[in-house]
Design a protein around this motif. Structure first.
Motif, mmCIF file in Angstrom:
data_model
loop_
_atom_site.group_PDB
_atom_site.id
_atom_site.type_symbol
_atom_site.label_atom_id
_atom_site.label_comp_id
_atom_site.label_asym_id
_atom_site.label_seq_id
_atom_site.Cartn_x
_atom_site.Cartn_y
_atom_site.Cartn_z
ATOM 1 N N MET A 99 1.298 -1.730 -0.344
ATOM 2 C CA MET A 99 -0.014 0.302 0.200
ATOM 3 C C MET A 99 0.874 1.364 -0.164
ATOM 4 O O MET A 99 1.141 0.994 1.391
ATOM 5 C CB MET A 99 -1.035 -0.171 1.106
ATOM 6 N N ALA A 100 0.474 2.132 -1.219
ATOM 7 C CA ALA A 100 1.554 3.093 -1.289
ATOM 8 C C ALA A 100 0.544 4.173 0.213
ATOM 9 O O ALA A 100 -0.279 4.595 0.234
ATOM 10 C CB ALA A 100 1.514 3.986 -2.286
ATOM 11 N N ALA A 101 2.007 4.810 0.581
ATOM 12 C CA ALA A 101 0.708 5.746 1.562
ATOM 13 C C ALA A 101 0.706 6.747 1.348
ATOM 14 O O ALA A 101 0.616 7.205 0.575
ATOM 15 C CB ALA A 101 2.910 6.765 2.089
ATOM 16 N N GLY A 102 -0.279 7.328 2.330
ATOM 17 C CA GLY A 102 -1.374 8.748 1.572
ATOM 18 C C GLY A 102 -2.457 7.798 0.810
ATOM 19 O O GLY A 102 -2.644 9.312 -0.356
ATOM 20 N N ALA A 145 -2.220 3.551 4.652
ATOM 21 C CA ALA A 145 -1.398 3.228 4.817
ATOM 22 C C ALA A 145 -0.612 4.965 5.447
ATOM 23 O O ALA A 145 -0.707 6.194 4.716
ATOM 24 C CB ALA A 145 0.140 3.138 4.280
ATOM 25 N N LEU A 146 0.013 4.967 6.902
ATOM 26 C CA LEU A 146 0.569 6.096 6.855
ATOM 27 C C LEU A 146 2.462 6.155 6.634
ATOM 28 O O LEU A 146 2.811 5.219 5.894
ATOM 29 C CB LEU A 146 1.033 6.513 8.375
ATOM 30 N N ASP A 147 2.560 7.409 6.448
ATOM 31 C CA ASP A 147 3.827 7.511 6.023
ATOM 32 C C ASP A 147 4.987 7.299 6.494
ATOM 33 O O ASP A 147 5.740 8.211 6.587
ATOM 34 C CB ASP A 147 3.772 9.219 4.623
ATOM 35 N N GLU A 185 -14.437 7.643 4.045
ATOM 36 C CA GLU A 185 -12.833 7.802 3.265
ATOM 37 C C GLU A 185 -12.270 9.082 3.978
ATOM 38 O O GLU A 185 -11.061 9.603 4.197
ATOM 39 C CB GLU A 185 -12.591 7.991 1.598
ATOM 40 N N ASN A 186 -13.070 10.827 3.752
ATOM 41 C CA ASN A 186 -12.616 11.370 4.315
ATOM 42 C C ASN A 186 -12.145 11.100 5.655
ATOM 43 O O ASN A 186 -11.202 12.446 6.259
ATOM 44 C CB ASN A 186 -13.542 12.855 4.088
ATOM 45 N N ILE A 187 -12.680 11.160 6.307
ATOM 46 C CA ILE A 187 -12.412 10.764 7.727
ATOM 47 C C ILE A 187 -11.216 10.301 8.139
ATOM 48 O O ILE A 187 -10.526 10.009 9.154
ATOM 49 C CB ILE A 187 -13.704 9.407 8.723
ATOM 50 N N LEU A 188 -10.615 8.899 7.107
ATOM 51 C CA LEU A 188 -9.612 8.563 7.067
ATOM 52 C C LEU A 188 -8.817 9.581 7.016
ATOM 53 O O LEU A 188 -7.637 9.172 7.564
ATOM 54 C CB LEU A 188 -9.747 7.307 5.810
ATOM 55 N N ILE A 189 -8.632 10.201 6.049
ATOM 56 C CA ILE A 189 -7.612 11.362 5.804
ATOM 57 C C ILE A 189 -7.525 12.096 7.161
ATOM 58 O O ILE A 189 -5.868 12.143 7.264
ATOM 59 C CB ILE A 189 -8.098 12.296 4.124
ATOM 60 N N ASP A 241 -5.269 10.115 9.366
ATOM 61 C CA ASP A 241 -4.554 10.132 8.944
ATOM 62 C C ASP A 241 -3.618 11.207 8.723
ATOM 63 O O ASP A 241 -2.459 11.239 9.698
ATOM 64 C CB ASP A 241 -4.341 10.335 7.203
ATOM 65 N N ALA A 242 -4.328 12.811 8.461
ATOM 66 C CA ALA A 242 -3.263 13.635 9.335
ATOM 67 C C ALA A 242 -3.025 13.901 10.489
ATOM 68 O O ALA A 242 -1.795 14.642 11.370
ATOM 69 C CB ALA A 242 -4.074 15.169 8.410
ATOM 70 N N MET A 243 -4.005 13.478 11.458
ATOM 71 C CA MET A 243 -4.026 13.458 12.626
ATOM 72 C C MET A 243 -2.594 12.996 13.084
ATOM 73 O O MET A 243 -2.033 13.522 14.165
ATOM 74 C CB MET A 243 -4.814 14.274 13.453
ATOM 75 N N LEU A 244 -2.990 12.349 13.478
ATOM 76 C CA LEU A 244 -1.692 10.789 13.157
ATOM 77 C C LEU A 244 -0.341 11.359 13.325
ATOM 78 O O LEU A 244 0.760 11.421 14.263
ATOM 79 C CB LEU A 244 -2.235 9.185 12.930
ATOM 80 N N MET A 245 -0.736 11.523 11.696
ATOM 81 C CA MET A 245 1.382 12.030 11.719
ATOM 82 C C MET A 245 1.944 12.849 12.276
ATOM 83 O O MET A 245 3.005 13.097 12.944
ATOM 84 C CB MET A 245 0.806 12.326 9.743
ATOM 85 N N SER A 246 1.416 14.400 12.762
ATOM 86 C CA SER A 246 1.201 15.447 13.270
ATOM 87 C C SER A 246 2.267 15.002 14.528
ATOM 88 O O SER A 246 2.152 15.263 15.140
ATOM 89 C CB SER A 246 0.080 16.312 13.311
#
Length: 356
Positions: A47-50, A62-64, A81-85, A88-93
């Motif tokens: 799975m490609a990240a993002g 997948a997180l980057d 799908e929008n909630i996953l996005i 993703d941003a929240m966890l990466m931060s």
């Protein structure tokens, strides 16, 4: 990938507020958040990240990061799908801020192992805003029973820390506490702190830890020495005082000296006093009497009271030792001679407990 418990709790609280049931998986499909959640069989492709991937009735993203973490949720929930996005941003931060924390811990870990020196140490310390000059002491905690949780996980929730204290995971069983000495009145107060941690550990986790306390050091560059001293205190203390669980480097001066005596010499001098001729004299009862006499600073009345024997009985036993060995243990120099020759046996027969 290991995630600190405090981050897991934060992620769990965030997930609880979402309108879909979301899980955070590791690269093998094991569920990290929620803690009691079930794992999942991951897609067979990379799975490609993002990018959000749909496989049957589930979404995966997948997180980057390396190793990767994967967010997953049911696919048929509106807006999934929008909630996953957003997740993703929240966890990466969160993880990016956590990386500085992990790196901060890694700097201290490398300092303790004496892997950072000179300009490299100064640069890393400046990068992570770690004071180069500060009075600190290293305390080591070793917990053997870690089947359910690591020593770091257990102690991380129980050890009271100030803003300038740092808890470092050395391995699954061993944790180093870098203790800021500001406001701490020397080794005695550190010993009391260690006792308090032991009591809390037993009450809250039904666990015991072996603790080693090094010497206080004025600078970051010398913390590796304090770490080695704490390790040595645990190794030597395990041999000479196996009944104790807190070992202070400063208080083990004689024992550390004796550990440097070659094995052949230590056994030779031990046998000068402890041999076939004196085996009957130094039975278990006599040795317990002498050990208590030393513990009570050669005080006859205190020793007799502690052993629940008459003072004259104690005097008789000490007279017997003097008559058969020539050592009057009521005299300090004779007591020291006996103590050294007695302890030498431990040096010759025991190997230090390895602390990693």
């Amino acid at each position: 990938m290991y995630i600190e418990k405090r981050y897991i709790k934060r992620i769990e609280k965030t997930f609880e507020q979402l309108s879909i049931a979301m899980r955070l998986l590791d690269a093998q499909g094991a569920c990290l958040v929620p803690e009691n959640g079930s794992g999942a069989t991951l897609p067979s492709f990379v799975m490609a990240a993002g990018i959000t991937h749909r496989v049957e009735d589930r979404l995966y993203r997948a997180l980057d990061m390396n190793p990767p973490l994967i967010l997953t949720s049911p696919a048929d929930v509106p807006g999934a799908e929008n909630i996953l996005i957003v997740a993703d941003a929240m966890l990466m931060s969160m993880f990016k801020s956590g990386l500085s924390i992990a790196s901060h811990s890694d700097v201290f870990r490398r300092v303790l192992r004496q892997e950072l020196t000179g300009a490299d140490l100064a640069s890393r310390a400046a990068e992570h805003q770690i004071a180069l000059e500060m009075e600190r002491t290293v305390m080591l905690f070793q917990i053997e029973r870690t089947e359910k949780a690591s020593a770091y996980s257990i102690l991380g929730e129980l050890v009271p820390l100030t803003d300038t204290d740092t808890l470092i995971e050395m391995n699954r069983h061993v944790v180093a506490l870098i203790k800021d000495m500001n406001g701490i009145d020397g080794p005695d107060e550190l010993y009391q702190f260690a006792q308090a941690v032991q009591e809390t550990l037993m009450e809250e986790a039904v666990q015991t830890a072996e603790i080693g306390i090094g010497e206080s050091k004025p600078s970051l560059s010398l913390l590796g020495e304090s770490y080695q001293e704490a390790k040595r205190a645990m190794e030597v203390g395990h041999i000479f005082s196996p009944e104790e669980t807190i070992h202070v480097f400063r208080n083990l001066l004689l024992e550390r000296f004796l550990m440097n005596v070659p094995r052949e010499e230590s056994m030779h001098y031990h046998a000068l006093l402890f041999n076939r001729k004196t085996a009957k004299l130094f039975n278990e009862e006599m040795l317990q009497t002498i050990e208590m006499f030393f513990r009570k600073d050669l005080n006859l009345s205190d020793t007799a009271r502690q052993l629940y024997i008459h003072r004259n009985t104690l005097v008789y036993r000490l007279d017997k030792v003097q008559r058969l060995t020539g050592l009057d243990l009521r005299k300090l120099d004779n007591a020291v001679t006996f103590k050294i020759l007695y302890e030498l046996k431990k040096c010759g027969q025991e190997k230090p407990k390895q602390i990693y």
